[in-house]
Design a protein around this motif. Sequence first.
Motif, PDB file in Angstrom:
ATOM      1  N   UNK A 156      30.658  44.866  35.934  1.00 43.19           N
ATOM      2  CA  UNK A 156      32.254  45.177  35.942  1.00 43.19           C
ATOM      3  C   UNK A 156      32.875  43.696  35.718  1.00 43.19           C
ATOM      4  N   UNK A 157      33.862  44.371  35.034  1.00 39.66           N
ATOM      5  CA  UNK A 157      34.873  43.258  34.353  1.00 39.66           C
ATOM      6  C   UNK A 157      36.301  43.592  34.625  1.00 39.66           C
ATOM      7  N   UNK A 158      37.063  42.718  35.301  1.00 36.52           N
ATOM      8  CA  UNK A 158      38.330  43.046  35.845  1.00 36.52           C
ATOM      9  C   UNK A 158      39.444  42.408  35.009  1.00 36.52           C
ATOM     10  N   UNK A 159      39.294  41.188  34.758  1.00 33.41           N
ATOM     11  CA  UNK A 159      40.522  40.471  33.970  1.00 33.41           C
ATOM     12  C   UNK A 159      39.925  39.401  32.869  1.00 33.41           C
ATOM     13  N   UNK A 160      40.700  38.773  32.097  1.00 31.14           N
ATOM     14  CA  UNK A 160      40.637  37.994  31.073  1.00 31.14           C
ATOM     15  C   UNK A 160      39.541  36.906  31.305  1.00 31.14           C
ATOM     16  N   UNK A 161      39.746  36.436  32.412  1.00 38.73           N
ATOM     17  CA  UNK A 161      38.727  35.096  32.758  1.00 38.73           C
ATOM     18  C   UNK A 161      37.372  35.753  32.836  1.00 38.73           C
TER      19      UNK A 161
END
Length: 171
Positions: A156-161
């Motif tokens: 799961x990837x939520x943001x640019x970082x």
Amino acid sequence: MRRVVILGNAGSGKSTLARRLGERLGLPVVHLDVLFWEPGWTKPDNEAFRAKVRAAIAGDAWICEGNYVRRTFDLRLPRADQIIWMDTPPLACLGRTLLRSALARPRADMPAGCKEGLFDRTLPAFLADTWTFDRKSRPNIEAAREAVAPEVPVVHLRDKRQIDAFIDSAS
């Protein structure tokens, strides 16, 4: 990672991640919207679309972005060795979708003969679907994923970082 499926809301960054990951890993990228839509946003025959998807993922390595649950999960997910869920917040997805429509620039993931624009009559419904995705569509997509390929690891990837760190660690 040799066969990757990227799922998520409209405007979540699926296409961008697919392109960046494809460049990093040297893998071909399959944009399902390009295979699905006919000119003028016309829906194709289901078997014709499935044949295009089968051909696109016939190789040993690919990155495939898009949902198309009932039409393609049985083809793509059992062959995947990684699933990525783009957990981008709905407000960000909505903003990106509006910006994309306002700019109306050609993109690699745009189907031939299909145009986006702020004055497209389907835009309000599309924005409503984007806003309610996590509540209405995501549970069905997740249930279908569980039913078809529960053994395939999910990130799961939520943001640019998080996305940048994932791409940097990909090999």
